[in-house]
Design an enzyme around this catalytic site. Structure first.
Site, PDB file in Angstrom:
ATOM      1  N   GLU A  91       0.837  -1.210   0.000  1.00  0.00           N
ATOM      2  CA  GLU A  91       0.000   0.000   0.000  1.00  0.00           C
ATOM      3  C   GLU A  91       0.865   1.250   0.000  1.00  0.00           C
ATOM      4  O   GLU A  91       0.543   2.251  -0.650  1.00  0.00           O
ATOM      5  CB  GLU A  91      -0.932  -0.015   1.212  1.00  0.00           C
ATOM      6  CG  GLU A  91      -2.028  -1.075   1.107  1.00  0.00           C
ATOM      7  CD  GLU A  91      -2.788  -1.280   2.405  1.00  0.00           C
ATOM      8  OE1 GLU A  91      -4.028  -1.353   2.357  1.00  0.00           O
ATOM      9  OE2 GLU A  91      -2.154  -1.372   3.476  1.00  0.00           O
ATOM     10  N   GLU A 138      -3.336  -9.938   4.116  1.00  0.00           N
ATOM     11  CA  GLU A 138      -4.093  -9.627   5.333  1.00  0.00           C
ATOM     12  C   GLU A 138      -5.188 -10.629   5.667  1.00  0.00           C
ATOM     13  O   GLU A 138      -5.402 -10.970   6.831  1.00  0.00           O
ATOM     14  CB  GLU A 138      -4.708  -8.218   5.225  1.00  0.00           C
ATOM     15  CG  GLU A 138      -3.717  -7.073   5.334  1.00  0.00           C
ATOM     16  CD  GLU A 138      -3.151  -6.642   4.002  1.00  0.00           C
ATOM     17  OE1 GLU A 138      -2.612  -5.526   3.911  1.00  0.00           O
ATOM     18  OE2 GLU A 138      -3.226  -7.425   3.020  1.00  0.00           O
TER      19      GLU A 138
END
Length: 258
Positions: free
Chosen positions: A114, A134
């Site tokens: 990210e 995640e």
């Protein structure tokens, strides 16, 4: 004074932001996010800096968010202190006035990818792995891995990483548009530095304006970017000077539309 967790240095027109937590593969916690935000503020204000490189010290670019930093947070704190604050810092990077290049000499996973996605360009070494792991621990990407990453990489590539758990090597990521250039191990910084040097030779104001216009088209920051472009144009006019001078003199301005 303790060594800074994130540093900002300059090399001529090139700024270098470096994550310095190598023992944790530069995993991000709240102190790291604060240090990153401060370093980006330095970069924004640095006169003469036309391109910014974002690097990670040691073997990893960034292993993402440090699980130990958020695992014991309440739901409310996780939402505000972790996710929303992380978003704010990553938005700061995405909206930096200078073009940015992520130097991926090590893996970029979860929040690390990210972070790389918030940069304008990504240079990766062949051994680098990229992904959004995640969901394997029961959480979701929280720092725009399902938003900015989709805009920049495409929804299907993000689905493969976030839903399917795929981890891509740099060459695979290049084919998918996740990274822009791939080099041999040890060559990412030199490649990014050379690329930054070429960018720095272009018109700085035109480059910054072009970045803003792309941000508008991409939906990155349409309201702020539009007003910044318009305000920059107005700041060059004699009408603005006439208006300010009349205000100071408490008179009615005589505008000339020039």
């Amino acid at each position: 004074m303790a060594e800074r967790l994130v540093t900002f240095e300059t090399d001529g027109p090139i700024g270098i932001v470096t994550l310095r937590r190598p023992e944790k593969f530069n995993a991000l916690d709240i102190p790291m996010l604060r240090a990153l935000e401060a370093a980006l503020d330095e970069a924004e204000a640095a006169d003469g800096v036309r391109v910014v490189l974002v690097c990670g010290e040691g073997k990893g670019f960034c292993a993402g968010g440090d699980v130990e930093a958020w695992a014991e947070m309440s739901a409310a704190d996780f939402q505000v202190q972790w996710v929303r604050y992380g978003h704010r810092v990553f938005d700061r990077l995405a909206r930096l006035r200078q073009p940015t290049i992520a130097v991926l000499a090590g893996h970029a996973l979860g929040g690390g990818l990210e972070l790389a996605a918030a940069c304008d360009f990504r240079v990766a070494e062949t051994q680098v792995k990229l992904g959004f792991p995640e969901t394997s621990i029961g959480v979701v990407p929280g720092w725009s891995g399902t938003q900015r990453a989709v805009r920049r990489f495409g929804a299907q590539a993000v689905r493969r990483m976030a839903l399917g758990g795929e981890v891509f090597l740099a060459t695979e990521a290049l084919a998918l548009g996740i990274v822009d250039r791939v080099v041999e191990t040890g060559g990412a910084f030199a490649e990014a530095e050379a690329w930054a040097g070429n960018i720095a030779e272009r018109g700085p104001l035109a480059t910054e304006a072009a970045k803003l216009m792309i941000a508008i088209a991409e939906g990155e920051e349409s309201a702020a970017a539009t007003e910044a472009l318009a305000s920059g144009f107005i700041a060059l006019t004699s009408d603005l000077r006439a208006g300010v001078e009349a205000f100071k003199a408490k008179q009615k301005p005589a505008f000339s539309r020039s």
